[in-house]
Design an enzyme around this catalytic site. Structure first.
Site, PDB file in Angstrom:
ATOM      1  CE  LYS A 217      -1.247   1.860   3.880  1.00 52.95           C
ATOM      2  NZ  LYS A 217      -1.034   3.307   3.972  1.00 52.95           N
ATOM      3  CG  ASN A 218       3.011   2.323   3.463  1.00 49.84           C
ATOM      4  OD1 ASN A 218       1.909   2.847   3.541  1.00 49.84           O
ATOM      5  ND2 ASN A 218       3.614   1.787   4.509  1.00 49.84           N
TER       6      ASN A 218
ATOM      7  CG  ASP B 177       3.485   0.511   9.316  1.00 50.27           C
ATOM      8  OD1 ASP B 177       2.345   0.937   9.511  1.00 50.27           O
ATOM      9  OD2 ASP B 177       4.386   1.196   8.802  1.00 50.27           O
TER      10      ASP B 177
ATOM     11  NE  ARG C  91       1.223  12.212   6.091  1.00 52.12           N
ATOM     12  CZ  ARG C  91       1.525  13.362   6.689  1.00 52.12           C
ATOM     13  NH1 ARG C  91       0.599  14.010   7.352  1.00 52.12           N
ATOM     14  NH2 ARG C  91       2.733  13.868   6.615  1.00 52.12           N
TER      15      ARG C  91
ATOM     16  CB  VAL D 298       8.453   5.595  14.033  1.00 51.52           C
ATOM     17  CG1 VAL D 298       8.178   6.279  12.692  1.00 51.52           C
ATOM     18  CG2 VAL D 298       9.699   4.699  13.923  1.00 51.52           C
TER      19      VAL D 298
ATOM     20  CG  ASP E  46      -4.121   4.465   9.531  1.00 51.45           C
ATOM     21  OD1 ASP E  46      -5.289   4.560   9.131  1.00 51.45           O
ATOM     22  OD2 ASP E  46      -3.357   3.547   9.186  1.00 51.45           O
TER      23      ASP E  46
END
Length: 435
Positions: free
Chosen positions: A24-25, A307, A94, A329, A118
Protein backbone atom coordinates in the site's frame (compact mmCIF):
# COMPACT_ATOMS: atom_id res chain seq x y z
CA UNK A 1 -26.21 2.04 3.84
CA UNK A 2 -25.27 0.18 7.02
CA UNK A 3 -21.56 -0.25 7.57
CA UNK A 4 -20.18 -3.74 7.18
CA UNK A 5 -18.90 -5.55 10.28
CA UNK A 6 -16.98 -8.79 10.60
CA UNK A 7 -18.02 -11.57 12.97
CA UNK A 8 -15.12 -13.81 13.98
CA UNK A 9 -15.16 -17.09 15.88
CA UNK A 10 -11.87 -18.71 16.93
CA UNK A 11 -11.41 -21.77 14.76
CA UNK A 12 -8.06 -23.23 15.73
CA UNK A 13 -4.69 -22.94 14.00
CA UNK A 14 -4.56 -20.90 10.79
CA UNK A 15 -2.87 -22.83 8.01
CA UNK A 16 -2.25 -22.31 4.33
CA UNK A 17 -0.63 -20.04 1.78
CA UNK A 18 -0.86 -16.29 1.32
CA UNK A 19 0.42 -14.40 -1.73
CA UNK A 20 1.24 -10.80 -0.89
CA UNK A 21 1.10 -8.11 -3.56
CA UNK A 22 2.92 -4.80 -3.75
CA UNK A 23 2.69 -2.60 -0.69
CA UNK A 24 0.00 0.00 0.00
CA UNK A 25 2.79 2.40 0.94
CA UNK A 26 4.61 1.73 -2.32
CA UNK A 27 1.88 1.64 -4.95
CA UNK A 28 0.36 5.05 -4.20
CA UNK A 29 3.78 6.76 -4.33
CA UNK A 30 4.54 5.10 -7.67
CA UNK A 31 1.20 6.38 -8.97
CA UNK A 32 2.19 9.94 -8.05
CA UNK A 33 5.65 9.53 -9.61
CA UNK A 34 4.04 8.31 -12.85
CA UNK A 35 2.51 11.81 -13.21
CA UNK A 36 5.95 13.05 -14.18
CA UNK A 37 6.42 10.80 -17.23
CA UNK A 38 5.76 12.12 -20.75
CA UNK A 39 4.52 8.66 -21.79
CA UNK A 40 2.44 5.90 -20.23
CA UNK A 41 3.70 4.14 -17.10
CA UNK A 42 2.54 0.75 -15.84
CA UNK A 43 2.71 -0.57 -12.30
CA UNK A 44 2.42 -4.33 -11.96
CA UNK A 45 1.62 -6.56 -8.95
CA UNK A 46 -0.56 -3.77 -7.54
CA UNK A 47 -2.65 -4.67 -4.49
CA UNK A 48 -6.43 -4.45 -4.45
CA UNK A 49 -6.66 -1.92 -1.62
CA UNK A 50 -8.76 1.18 -0.98
CA UNK A 51 -5.68 3.39 -1.12
CA UNK A 52 -5.30 2.70 -4.85
CA UNK A 53 -8.83 3.91 -5.63
CA UNK A 54 -8.41 7.04 -3.50
CA UNK A 55 -5.13 7.94 -5.22
CA UNK A 56 -6.55 7.16 -8.67
CA UNK A 57 -9.50 9.48 -8.02
CA UNK A 58 -7.11 12.30 -7.03
CA UNK A 59 -5.02 11.81 -10.17
CA UNK A 60 -8.09 11.78 -12.42
CA UNK A 61 -9.25 15.03 -10.82
CA UNK A 62 -5.90 16.54 -11.87
CA UNK A 63 -6.32 15.45 -15.48
CA UNK A 64 -4.19 12.31 -15.29
CA UNK A 65 -5.44 9.21 -17.12
CA UNK A 66 -5.59 6.16 -14.83
CA UNK A 67 -6.65 2.63 -15.78
CA UNK A 68 -6.84 -0.10 -13.14
CA UNK A 69 -7.06 -3.78 -14.03
CA UNK A 70 -6.74 -6.86 -11.83
CA UNK A 71 -3.03 -6.52 -11.02
CA UNK A 72 -1.91 -3.57 -13.14
CA UNK A 73 -2.26 0.21 -13.07
CA UNK A 74 -1.63 2.32 -16.18
CA UNK A 75 -1.04 6.06 -15.82
CA UNK A 76 -0.44 8.79 -18.39
CA UNK A 77 -0.60 12.58 -18.50
CA UNK A 78 -3.82 13.98 -19.94
CA UNK A 79 -4.02 16.93 -22.36
CA UNK A 80 -4.44 19.47 -19.55
CA UNK A 81 -3.26 19.35 -15.95
CA UNK A 82 -5.37 20.89 -13.21
CA UNK A 83 -3.12 22.27 -10.44
CA UNK A 84 -5.62 21.77 -7.62
CA UNK A 85 -6.44 18.59 -5.69
CA UNK A 86 -10.16 19.00 -4.83
CA UNK A 87 -11.17 19.71 -1.24
CA UNK A 88 -13.21 16.48 -1.26
CA UNK A 89 -9.95 14.60 -0.63
CA UNK A 90 -9.22 16.48 2.59
CA UNK A 91 -8.02 14.15 5.34
CA UNK A 92 -8.35 10.88 3.42
CA UNK A 93 -4.64 10.00 3.31
CA UNK A 94 -1.13 11.43 3.08
CA UNK A 95 -0.83 11.37 -0.71
CA UNK A 96 -1.80 15.00 -1.60
CA UNK A 97 1.33 16.45 0.03
CA UNK A 98 3.46 14.33 -2.32
CA UNK A 99 1.73 15.87 -5.34
CA UNK A 100 3.05 19.39 -4.66
CA UNK A 101 6.41 18.89 -6.37
CA UNK A 102 5.04 17.08 -9.44
CA UNK A 103 2.28 19.69 -9.89
CA UNK A 104 4.84 22.51 -9.70
CA UNK A 105 6.73 20.86 -12.55
CA UNK A 106 3.60 20.24 -14.62
CA UNK A 107 1.58 23.41 -13.93
CA UNK A 108 3.85 25.91 -12.15
CA UNK A 109 1.49 26.03 -9.17
CA UNK A 110 -0.32 23.64 -6.87
CA UNK A 111 -2.93 23.43 -4.14
CA UNK A 112 -3.41 20.33 -2.01
CA UNK A 113 -5.89 19.92 0.87
CA UNK A 114 -4.87 19.04 4.38
CA UNK A 115 -3.48 15.55 4.73
CA UNK A 116 -4.98 12.72 6.74
CA UNK A 117 -4.37 9.02 7.25
CA UNK A 118 -4.37 6.84 10.33
CA UNK A 119 -4.51 8.71 13.69
CA UNK A 120 -1.13 7.43 14.82
CA UNK A 121 0.44 10.74 15.73
CA UNK A 122 1.66 13.99 14.23
CA UNK A 123 3.15 13.62 10.80
CA UNK A 124 3.94 17.28 10.25
CA UNK A 125 4.09 18.77 6.76
CA UNK A 126 6.84 21.22 7.72
CA UNK A 127 9.61 18.92 6.44
CA UNK A 128 7.90 18.86 3.02
CA UNK A 129 7.22 22.60 3.02
CA UNK A 130 10.74 23.60 4.03
CA UNK A 131 12.26 21.31 1.41
CA UNK A 132 10.16 22.89 -1.35
CA UNK A 133 11.00 26.38 -0.11
CA UNK A 134 14.69 25.47 -0.16
CA UNK A 135 14.24 24.51 -3.83
CA UNK A 136 12.79 27.94 -4.61
CA UNK A 137 9.05 27.44 -4.31
CA UNK A 138 6.74 29.96 -2.67
CA UNK A 139 4.66 27.95 -0.22
CA UNK A 140 1.77 29.06 1.97
CA UNK A 141 0.14 26.78 4.54
CA UNK A 142 -3.49 27.77 5.16
CA UNK A 143 -6.42 26.48 7.16
CA UNK A 144 -7.70 24.31 4.32
CA UNK A 145 -4.51 23.26 2.57
CA UNK A 146 -1.17 24.19 1.06
CA UNK A 147 -0.61 26.48 -1.92
CA UNK A 148 2.71 26.50 -3.79
CA UNK A 149 4.06 28.33 -6.81
CA UNK A 150 7.34 28.12 -8.75
CA UNK A 151 8.46 28.83 -12.30
CA UNK A 152 11.20 26.22 -11.91
CA UNK A 153 12.51 24.35 -8.89
CA UNK A 154 16.26 24.52 -8.27
CA UNK A 155 18.59 21.92 -6.89
CA UNK A 156 19.95 22.61 -3.42
CA UNK A 157 21.33 21.02 -0.27
CA UNK A 158 18.71 19.74 2.18
CA UNK A 159 19.16 18.03 5.52
CA UNK A 160 16.08 16.51 7.12
CA UNK A 161 15.78 16.86 10.94
CA UNK A 162 14.50 13.25 10.97
CA UNK A 163 14.70 10.59 8.24
CA UNK A 164 11.06 11.00 7.25
CA UNK A 165 9.83 8.65 4.53
CA UNK A 166 7.28 11.12 3.17
CA UNK A 167 9.67 14.08 3.13
CA UNK A 168 12.33 11.98 1.39
CA UNK A 169 9.78 11.04 -1.27
CA UNK A 170 8.78 14.70 -1.70
CA UNK A 171 12.41 15.67 -2.31
CA UNK A 172 12.89 12.78 -4.76
CA UNK A 173 9.84 13.68 -6.86
CA UNK A 174 10.64 17.40 -6.73
CA UNK A 175 14.36 17.20 -7.46
CA UNK A 176 14.29 14.85 -10.47
CA UNK A 177 13.11 17.67 -12.80
CA UNK A 178 14.71 20.56 -10.91
CA UNK A 179 17.48 22.75 -12.30
CA UNK A 180 20.83 21.43 -11.07
CA UNK A 181 21.85 19.02 -8.33
CA UNK A 182 20.07 18.28 -5.07
CA UNK A 183 21.88 16.66 -2.15
CA UNK A 184 19.56 15.23 0.49
CA UNK A 185 21.10 14.34 3.85
CA UNK A 186 19.51 12.22 6.59
CA UNK A 187 17.18 10.65 4.04
CA UNK A 188 14.91 7.70 4.76
CA UNK A 189 16.22 4.47 3.22
CA UNK A 190 13.19 2.21 3.63
CA UNK A 191 12.77 -0.41 0.89
CA UNK A 192 9.72 1.45 -0.42
CA UNK A 193 11.80 4.64 -0.79
CA UNK A 194 14.55 2.82 -2.68
CA UNK A 195 11.90 1.14 -4.85
CA UNK A 196 10.48 4.58 -5.73
CA UNK A 197 13.97 5.86 -6.58
CA UNK A 198 14.52 2.88 -8.88
CA UNK A 199 11.21 3.57 -10.65
CA UNK A 200 12.18 7.22 -11.17
CA UNK A 201 15.54 6.05 -12.51
CA UNK A 202 13.70 3.87 -15.05
CA UNK A 203 11.82 7.00 -16.07
CA UNK A 204 15.17 8.71 -16.80
CA UNK A 205 16.00 10.34 -13.45
CA UNK A 206 19.60 10.57 -12.28
CA UNK A 207 19.70 9.39 -8.70
CA UNK A 208 22.64 8.24 -6.59
CA UNK A 209 22.15 6.46 -3.28
CA UNK A 210 25.20 7.37 -1.22
CA UNK A 211 26.41 6.16 2.21
CA UNK A 212 25.25 7.73 5.45
CA UNK A 213 21.64 8.34 4.39
CA UNK A 214 22.58 10.67 1.55
CA UNK A 215 20.79 10.85 -1.81
CA UNK A 216 22.12 12.87 -4.73
CA UNK A 217 19.71 13.81 -7.52
CA UNK A 218 20.78 15.53 -10.74
CA UNK A 219 17.81 17.22 -12.39
CA UNK A 220 16.95 16.31 -15.98
CA UNK A 221 14.80 18.10 -18.57
CA UNK A 222 12.14 15.43 -18.92
CA UNK A 223 11.10 11.97 -17.75
CA UNK A 224 9.49 9.22 -19.81
CA UNK A 225 6.97 6.59 -18.89
CA UNK A 226 8.27 3.34 -17.42
CA UNK A 227 7.10 -0.08 -16.26
CA UNK A 228 7.80 -1.70 -12.90
CA UNK A 229 6.88 -4.72 -10.79
CA UNK A 230 6.25 -3.94 -7.12
CA UNK A 231 7.91 -6.12 -4.50
CA UNK A 232 5.68 -7.77 -1.92
CA UNK A 233 4.37 -5.82 1.07
CA UNK A 234 6.64 -6.45 4.07
CA UNK A 235 3.95 -5.26 6.52
CA UNK A 236 1.41 -7.71 5.15
CA UNK A 237 3.98 -10.52 5.06
CA UNK A 238 4.87 -10.02 8.74
CA UNK A 239 1.21 -9.75 9.70
CA UNK A 240 0.36 -13.15 8.23
CA UNK A 241 3.46 -14.76 9.72
CA UNK A 242 2.20 -13.48 13.08
CA UNK A 243 -1.26 -14.91 12.35
CA UNK A 244 0.22 -18.38 12.02
CA UNK A 245 2.31 -18.03 15.18
CA UNK A 246 -0.50 -16.62 17.34
CA UNK A 247 -2.83 -19.50 16.49
CA UNK A 248 -0.14 -22.22 16.69
CA UNK A 249 -0.62 -22.72 12.98
CA UNK A 250 1.54 -22.43 9.89
CA UNK A 251 1.13 -19.72 7.25
CA UNK A 252 3.41 -19.78 4.22
CA UNK A 253 3.91 -16.26 2.84
CA UNK A 254 4.76 -15.94 -0.84
CA UNK A 255 5.76 -12.85 -2.80
CA UNK A 256 7.84 -10.93 -0.25
CA UNK A 257 11.64 -11.13 -0.54
CA UNK A 258 13.48 -12.26 2.58
CA UNK A 259 15.67 -9.14 2.59
CA UNK A 260 12.61 -7.02 3.39
CA UNK A 261 12.03 -8.97 6.60
CA UNK A 262 15.55 -9.47 7.97
CA UNK A 263 15.01 -7.65 11.28
CA UNK A 264 11.51 -9.07 11.75
CA UNK A 265 12.71 -12.65 11.18
CA UNK A 266 15.51 -12.29 13.72
CA UNK A 267 13.15 -10.73 16.28
CA UNK A 268 10.69 -13.62 15.98
CA UNK A 269 13.51 -16.17 16.05
CA UNK A 270 14.73 -14.71 19.37
CA UNK A 271 11.24 -15.35 20.70
CA UNK A 272 11.60 -19.00 19.74
CA UNK A 273 9.92 -19.07 16.32
CA UNK A 274 11.28 -21.64 13.89
CA UNK A 275 11.61 -20.62 10.25
CA UNK A 276 11.44 -22.32 6.90
CA UNK A 277 12.78 -19.89 4.29
CA UNK A 278 13.39 -20.58 0.61
CA UNK A 279 13.05 -18.75 -2.70
CA UNK A 280 9.31 -19.49 -2.86
CA UNK A 281 8.01 -18.63 0.61
CA UNK A 282 8.69 -17.79 4.25
CA UNK A 283 7.06 -19.73 7.05
CA UNK A 284 7.27 -19.41 10.85
CA UNK A 285 6.03 -21.91 13.44
CA UNK A 286 5.92 -21.69 17.22
CA UNK A 287 7.51 -24.43 19.37
CA UNK A 288 5.16 -26.67 21.40
CA UNK A 289 6.00 -24.80 24.62
CA UNK A 290 5.09 -21.46 23.01
CA UNK A 291 7.01 -18.28 22.26
CA UNK A 292 9.13 -16.31 24.75
CA UNK A 293 8.70 -12.68 25.79
CA UNK A 294 10.91 -10.00 24.21
CA UNK A 295 11.86 -6.33 24.38
CA UNK A 296 11.54 -4.62 20.99
CA UNK A 297 12.15 -1.04 19.90
CA UNK A 298 10.79 0.28 16.61
CA UNK A 299 13.04 2.43 14.44
CA UNK A 300 13.63 3.68 10.93
CA UNK A 301 14.94 1.14 8.40
CA UNK A 302 16.83 -1.14 8.87
CA UNK A 303 15.40 -1.21 12.41
CA UNK A 304 12.19 -2.95 13.48
CA UNK A 305 9.43 -1.33 11.44
CA UNK A 306 6.78 0.66 13.27
CA UNK A 307 4.00 -1.02 11.25
CA UNK A 308 5.15 -4.44 12.49
CA UNK A 309 4.50 -3.61 16.14
CA UNK A 310 0.70 -3.92 16.04
CA UNK A 311 0.58 -7.66 15.19
CA UNK A 312 3.63 -8.12 17.43
CA UNK A 313 1.68 -6.67 20.36
CA UNK A 314 -0.97 -9.39 20.02
CA UNK A 315 1.77 -11.98 19.65
CA UNK A 316 3.26 -10.71 22.93
CA UNK A 317 -0.05 -11.47 24.69
CA UNK A 318 0.32 -15.12 23.65
CA UNK A 319 4.02 -15.39 24.58
CA UNK A 320 5.41 -16.53 27.94
CA UNK A 321 6.34 -13.66 30.28
CA UNK A 322 6.48 -9.87 30.25
CA UNK A 323 7.29 -8.19 26.93
CA UNK A 324 8.16 -4.55 26.29
CA UNK A 325 7.51 -2.47 23.18
CA UNK A 326 9.15 0.94 22.70
CA UNK A 327 7.72 2.97 19.80
CA UNK A 328 10.11 5.67 18.55
CA UNK A 329 8.64 6.64 15.15
CA UNK A 330 5.09 7.89 15.93
CA UNK A 331 4.07 9.25 19.32
CA UNK A 332 0.45 8.07 19.13
CA UNK A 333 0.97 4.68 17.52
CA UNK A 334 -0.49 2.87 20.53
CA UNK A 335 -3.94 4.36 19.94
CA UNK A 336 -5.24 0.85 19.23
CA UNK A 337 -4.39 -0.57 22.68
CA UNK A 338 -7.84 0.12 24.29
CA UNK A 339 -9.52 -2.08 21.66
CA UNK A 340 -7.14 -4.93 22.49
CA UNK A 341 -7.62 -4.36 26.21
CA UNK A 342 -11.37 -4.87 25.74
CA UNK A 343 -10.51 -8.27 24.27
CA UNK A 344 -8.54 -9.22 27.38
CA UNK A 345 -5.04 -8.23 26.29
CA UNK A 346 -3.05 -7.29 29.41
CA UNK A 347 -1.24 -4.20 28.16
CA UNK A 348 -0.14 -1.08 30.02
CA UNK A 349 1.18 1.97 28.22
CA UNK A 350 3.67 4.52 29.58
CA UNK A 351 5.15 7.86 28.59
CA UNK A 352 8.67 6.72 29.52
CA UNK A 353 11.17 5.16 27.14
CA UNK A 354 11.11 1.47 28.10
CA UNK A 355 13.06 -1.33 26.50
CA UNK A 356 15.58 0.91 24.73
CA UNK A 357 17.56 4.15 24.90
CA UNK A 358 15.79 7.49 25.23
CA UNK A 359 14.08 8.52 22.00
CA UNK A 360 12.81 11.87 20.73
CA UNK A 361 9.60 11.46 22.78
CA UNK A 362 11.37 10.95 26.13
CA UNK A 363 10.53 14.40 27.48
CA UNK A 364 6.95 14.54 26.19
CA UNK A 365 3.62 13.22 27.40
CA UNK A 366 3.44 10.76 24.49
CA UNK A 367 2.46 7.30 25.72
CA UNK A 368 4.81 5.41 23.45
CA UNK A 369 5.95 2.38 25.47
CA UNK A 370 3.96 -0.70 26.40
CA UNK A 371 4.42 -3.58 28.82
CA UNK A 372 2.52 -6.73 27.83
CA UNK A 373 1.80 -9.71 30.02
CA UNK A 374 1.51 -13.15 28.47
CA UNK A 375 -0.02 -15.60 28.19
CA UNK A 376 -3.36 -13.74 28.36
CA UNK A 377 -6.72 -15.43 27.94
CA UNK A 378 -8.47 -13.30 25.36
CA UNK A 379 -12.22 -12.93 25.02
CA UNK A 380 -14.52 -12.00 22.19
CA UNK A 381 -15.70 -8.38 22.19
CA UNK A 382 -17.43 -5.71 20.14
CA UNK A 383 -14.68 -3.30 19.08
CA UNK A 384 -14.34 -0.38 16.69
CA UNK A 385 -11.08 -0.25 14.76
CA UNK A 386 -9.24 3.11 14.67
CA UNK A 387 -6.81 2.42 11.81
CA UNK A 388 -5.41 -0.09 9.31
CA UNK A 389 -2.81 -1.87 11.43
CA UNK A 390 -4.94 -1.85 14.56
CA UNK A 391 -7.68 -3.48 12.53
CA UNK A 392 -5.48 -6.37 11.49
CA UNK A 393 -4.24 -6.87 15.06
CA UNK A 394 -7.84 -7.08 16.29
CA UNK A 395 -8.50 -9.88 13.79
CA UNK A 396 -5.49 -11.73 15.20
CA UNK A 397 -6.76 -11.28 18.75
CA UNK A 398 -10.22 -12.47 17.71
CA UNK A 399 -8.69 -15.58 16.15
CA UNK A 400 -7.54 -16.80 19.59
CA UNK A 401 -10.24 -15.23 21.76
CA UNK A 402 -12.88 -17.14 23.69
CA UNK A 403 -16.21 -16.38 21.99
CA UNK A 404 -17.44 -14.26 19.11
CA UNK A 405 -15.83 -10.94 18.21
CA UNK A 406 -17.60 -8.17 16.32
CA UNK A 407 -15.22 -5.85 14.48
CA UNK A 408 -16.47 -2.48 13.28
CA UNK A 409 -14.60 -0.10 10.98
CA UNK A 410 -13.25 -2.96 8.85
CA UNK A 411 -12.94 -0.55 5.90
CA UNK A 412 -9.68 0.51 7.54
CA UNK A 413 -8.25 -2.99 7.04
CA UNK A 414 -9.40 -3.11 3.42
CA UNK A 415 -7.75 0.27 2.77
CA UNK A 416 -4.34 -1.22 3.45
CA UNK A 417 -4.43 -5.02 3.02
CA UNK A 418 -5.08 -6.96 -0.17
CA UNK A 419 -8.47 -8.71 0.22
CA UNK A 420 -7.97 -9.56 3.91
CA UNK A 421 -11.41 -11.17 4.39
CA UNK A 422 -10.74 -13.67 1.62
CA UNK A 423 -7.19 -14.31 2.82
CA UNK A 424 -8.26 -15.08 6.39
CA UNK A 425 -11.11 -17.31 5.20
CA UNK A 426 -8.66 -19.27 3.03
CA UNK A 427 -6.48 -19.88 6.11
CA UNK A 428 -9.42 -21.46 7.95
CA UNK A 429 -10.65 -18.58 10.10
CA UNK A 430 -14.38 -18.59 10.85
CA UNK A 431 -15.11 -15.08 9.57
CA UNK A 432 -18.45 -13.71 8.35
CA UNK A 433 -19.67 -10.41 6.96
CA UNK A 434 -22.72 -8.65 8.35
CA UNK A 435 -24.42 -5.31 7.69
Amino acid sequence: MAEEVWLIEPSGPLRGDVEVRGSKNGVSKHMVAAMLGSGESSIHNAPDVGEVEITAAMLRALGIDVEISRTEIRIAQGPQIEPRVPDAFTGLNRIPILMLGPLLHLAGEAFVPLVGGDPIGRRPVNFHVEALRAMGAEVEVGDTGIFAKAKRLNGTRIELPYPSVGATETVLMSAVLAEGKTVLKNAAMEPEVVELALFLQRMGARIELSPDRRIVIEGVERLRGASTWLNGDRIEAFSYLAAGLITQGEVRVHGCPQDRLVTAITTLARMGAQFDINDEYLCATAPPEGLRAAAVQTDTHPGFMTDWQTPLMVLFTQSQGMSVLHETVFENRLVYVPALQRMGCEIEVFDQCLGGPACRYHDTNARHSAVVRGVSQLRGADVTLPDIRAGFSAVLAAAVADGTSTLRGVHHIERGYHRPFEQFASLGLDIRRKR
